[in-house]
Design a protein around this motif. Structure first.
Motif, PDB file in Angstrom:
ATOM      1  N   PRO A 444       5.786 -16.329  63.555  1.00  0.00           N
ATOM      2  CA  PRO A 444       6.119 -16.242  64.980  1.00  0.00           C
ATOM      3  C   PRO A 444       7.577 -16.600  65.271  1.00  0.00           C
ATOM      4  CG  PRO A 444       4.021 -17.336  64.682  1.00  0.00           C
ATOM      5  CD  PRO A 444       4.625 -17.196  63.321  1.00  0.00           C
ATOM      6  N   ILE A 445       8.086 -17.629  64.611  1.00  0.00           N
ATOM      7  CA  ILE A 445       9.456 -18.065  64.852  1.00  0.00           C
ATOM      8  C   ILE A 445      10.442 -17.000  64.387  1.00  0.00           C
ATOM      9  CG2 ILE A 445      11.166 -19.839  64.294  1.00  0.00           C
ATOM     10  CD1 ILE A 445       8.816 -21.788  63.986  1.00  0.00           C
ATOM     11  N   PHE A 474      -2.047 -12.958  66.399  1.00  0.00           N
ATOM     12  CA  PHE A 474      -1.516 -14.299  66.130  1.00  0.00           C
ATOM     13  C   PHE A 474      -0.215 -14.530  66.911  1.00  0.00           C
ATOM     14  CE2 PHE A 474      -3.536 -14.773  61.614  1.00  0.00           C
ATOM     15  CZ  PHE A 474      -4.775 -14.817  62.207  1.00  0.00           C
ATOM     16  N   ILE A 475       0.631 -13.497  66.934  1.00  0.00           N
ATOM     17  CA  ILE A 475       1.906 -13.602  67.645  1.00  0.00           C
ATOM     18  C   ILE A 475       1.658 -13.682  69.153  1.00  0.00           C
ATOM     19  CG2 ILE A 475       4.190 -12.570  67.940  1.00  0.00           C
ATOM     20  CD1 ILE A 475       3.469 -13.421  65.038  1.00  0.00           C
ATOM     21  N   LYS A 481       0.723 -19.723  74.195  1.00  0.00           N
ATOM     22  CA  LYS A 481       0.208 -21.095  74.082  1.00  0.00           C
ATOM     23  C   LYS A 481       1.123 -22.099  74.799  1.00  0.00           C
ATOM     24  CE  LYS A 481       2.359 -22.791  69.839  1.00  0.00           C
ATOM     25  NZ  LYS A 481       2.164 -23.393  68.525  1.00  0.00           N
ATOM     26  N   GLY A 482       0.522 -23.202  75.218  1.00  0.00           N
ATOM     27  CA  GLY A 482       1.273 -24.300  75.834  1.00  0.00           C
ATOM     28  C   GLY A 482       1.588 -24.074  77.300  1.00  0.00           C
ATOM     29  N   PHE A 483       2.164 -25.097  77.911  1.00  0.00           N
ATOM     30  CA  PHE A 483       2.602 -24.991  79.312  1.00  0.00           C
ATOM     31  C   PHE A 483       3.938 -25.702  79.493  1.00  0.00           C
ATOM     32  CE2 PHE A 483       2.950 -26.306  83.711  1.00  0.00           C
ATOM     33  CZ  PHE A 483       2.671 -25.104  84.379  1.00  0.00           C
ATOM     34  N   GLN A 488       5.489 -17.513  80.089  1.00  0.00           N
ATOM     35  CA  GLN A 488       5.804 -18.056  81.422  1.00  0.00           C
ATOM     36  C   GLN A 488       7.305 -18.311  81.575  1.00  0.00           C
ATOM     37  OE1 GLN A 488       3.066 -21.299  81.065  1.00  0.00           O
ATOM     38  NE2 GLN A 488       1.484 -20.327  82.327  1.00  0.00           N
ATOM     39  N   LYS A 489       7.943 -18.753  80.508  1.00  0.00           N
ATOM     40  CA  LYS A 489       9.401 -18.973  80.541  1.00  0.00           C
ATOM     41  C   LYS A 489      10.137 -17.658  80.789  1.00  0.00           C
ATOM     42  CE  LYS A 489       9.460 -23.068  77.532  1.00  0.00           C
ATOM     43  NZ  LYS A 489       9.799 -23.575  76.181  1.00  0.00           N
TER      44      LYS A 489
END
Length: 522
Positions: A444-445, A474-475, A481-483, A488-489
């Motif tokens: 992913p990175i 997976f990507i 994931k996360g908040f 969202q960013k």
């Protein structure tokens, strides 16, 4: 209160692209058959050719025949059929204009060829012969052909130069078999035999006659192709119907609830075909119009990846290991880490084996595995259990349209299956390259910078029309994931929502942007 019996839902999902069409047959959402129709397949089972004999081989009692394929077709003496001389006589008659209606009412049959005869005495190199493909080219071998011709219809198979009427062995009722034979005898033209298919069970005489007349028209069309002047031999004189229609011809029944395709032309063809064979069912054919790929929508890509690997997972932790060699296929049944409280070891072995038998029947159909298949089930020492497994496997495979034979379990616990191979086996590589070759960077990175670079380019374009990111599941999960999540960013930064669509068909490092109309962006 009486509970309703579960009704099986059968769906045919068809994916089309420029060169191939993929057909996925789902039973209650589970993939049970997968077929591919390629535009470059010139030698499909059922195709009939006016071919040229190249040479006969006395030692093999066979000949090689030029049908236009890269490798010559193989024709064994036993595949000539007993009525070869009648076929040759008929061809001469229609080519000379002595038979213009192409029927056999006044045709005088020649005597049958000797069933133990020599091929050199009945056909010669250089002569033209009418042949039908019975086995497609596989690996380095050319097609296998026969001069015993047949024309498959919806309910029956028409066999020229025969008077025999036979009924599918899968129709068990003796009364029904006699009824069908009686009906066909009353409508069948002289000189043509008929094989009644399983789907003819319970069918009325009007439907049988309609199917018979349609097959006779196909026969007449074939004959007209033979008498075309100055045509170059070899030439295809009859093509098997397109894969969609042939699949429906062979398997369509009342349990079909939906037929979907992402190709408008194909939808039209299938509707027209169903209007002919089952008009009341034509309404189940629909055009699929969505930005979500059709195989993704119905979970077919995911099922393909889990079903075509070397290891196949089953219920309750059990799994199969499927190995392929040049001569045979080997399937090993494993119980995995499964444990059953209250069950004896013998009962556990039987339970796992029964689950495996059901999955093996599905796998043989799904992969179209042919030849010899050896299954190593978990050892069972109780004769009753071995017999129960054998009967269950036979029951699970009884609806297979491919000819097969199952032998009882050996004393080593092995079951041997032979299954006719007429097409190339379906092999799908489910392995993916490791995106993390140096062992230090997570996939992913690695992708984020590249995705964000493309995102900025597309989101700031003057003709921006919405963005949909297609990427590996997976990507997709990593981006959500996360908040706040990365997705969202992006929204906070660009004031535009980027839709993320997980794609089971993609490898880890694959991704693509589309606009909201489904057009790929570059």
């Amino acid at each position: 209160m009486v509970q309703n019996k579960h009704r099986v839902n059968i769906e045919l999902i068809i994916r089309s692209n420029s060169s191939d069409i993929d057909f996925a047959l789902l039973k209650d959402g589970k993939l049970i058959e997968l077929h591919k129709d390629s535009n470059d397949n010139e030698f499909a089972v059922g195709d009939i050719f006016l071919a040229k004999v190249k040479k006969t081989l006395n030692g093999l009692n066979a000949s090689f025949v030029n049908v236009g394929s890269e490798k010559d077709a193989f024709l064994h003496y036993h595949d000539l059929g007993p009525k070869l001389l009648s076929l040759q006589k008929f061809m001469k008659q229609i080519q000379s204009g002595k038979n213009n209606d192409y029927l056999l009412n006044n045709f005088k049959f020649e005597k049958d060829i000797d069933k133990n005869g020599n091929i050199e005495k009945v056909i010669k190199g250089g002569q033209n012969l009418l042949v039908q493909v019975v086995k497609e080219p596989i690996s380095t071998k050319g097609p296998r052909i026969s001069s015993e011709l047949s024309i498959a219809g919806r309910y029956l198979v028409l066999v020229p130069f025969s008077d025999r009427i036979s009924v599918s062995q899968k129709i068990n009722s003796k009364t029904e078999k006699e009824r069908l034979k009686r009906l066909v005898k009353s409508i069948k033209p002289k000189g043509f035999g008929v094989i009644l298919r399983t789907v003819a069970d319970g069918i009325k005489v009007a439907d049988l006659d309609k199917d018979l007349q349609n097959s006779l028209e196909i026969w007449k069309t074939l004959c007209k192709q033979i008498v075309v002047p100055n045509q170059k031999v070899p030439v295809k004189v009859l093509s098997e119907m397109n894969r969609a229609s042939s699949i429906l011809r062979d398997i369509f029944n009342d349990s079909f609830t939906r037929i979907l395709s992402d190709n408008k032309e194909l939808v039209k063809e299938i509707k027209e075909y169903l209007e002919r064979i089952e008009p009341k069912k034509a309404s189940i054919v629909k055009y699929y119009n969505s930005t979500v790929p059709i195989f993704e929508k119905f979970g077919i890509e995911r099922q393909i990846k889990t079903a075509f690997g070397r290891t196949v997972s089953m219920q309750k932790g059990a799994y199969l290991v499927i190995e392929h060699t040049e001569a045979l296929h080997v399937i090993d049944v494993n119980s995995g880490n499964r444990s059953s409280k209250g069950n004896t070891q013998a009962e556990t072995a039987l339970e796992v084996n029964l689950i495996a038998a059901t999955e093996i029947a599905r796998q043989l159909q799904l992969r179209d595995m042919g030849g010899i298949i050896v299954v190593d089930f978990i050892d069972m020492h109780i004769a009753e259990h071995r017999n129960k497994l054998y009967e269950h496997l036979k029951s699970e495979m009884q609806f297979s349209r491919t000819k097969h034979k199952i032998l009882p379990p050996s004393k080593f616990g092995l079951i041997q299956i032979t299954r006719q191979r007429v097409r190339q086996e379906r092999v799908i590589d489910t392995r993916e390259p490791n995106p993390n070759k140096n062992g230090t960077v997570e996939a992913p990175i690695v992708l984020i910078d590249k995705i964000q670079h493309d995102l900025i380019r597309f989101v700031n374009h003057p003709k921006y029309n919405g963005l949909v990111l297609n990427t590996h599941p997976f990507i997709a999960a990593y981006l959500r994931k996360g908040f706040p999540s990365i997705q969202q960013k992006w929204f906070m930064e660009h004031k535009k929502w980027i839709k993320i669509l997980p794609r089971d068909a993609y490898q880890y490092l694959n991704y693509r942007f589309y606009d909201k109309k489904g057009k790929a962006l570059r």
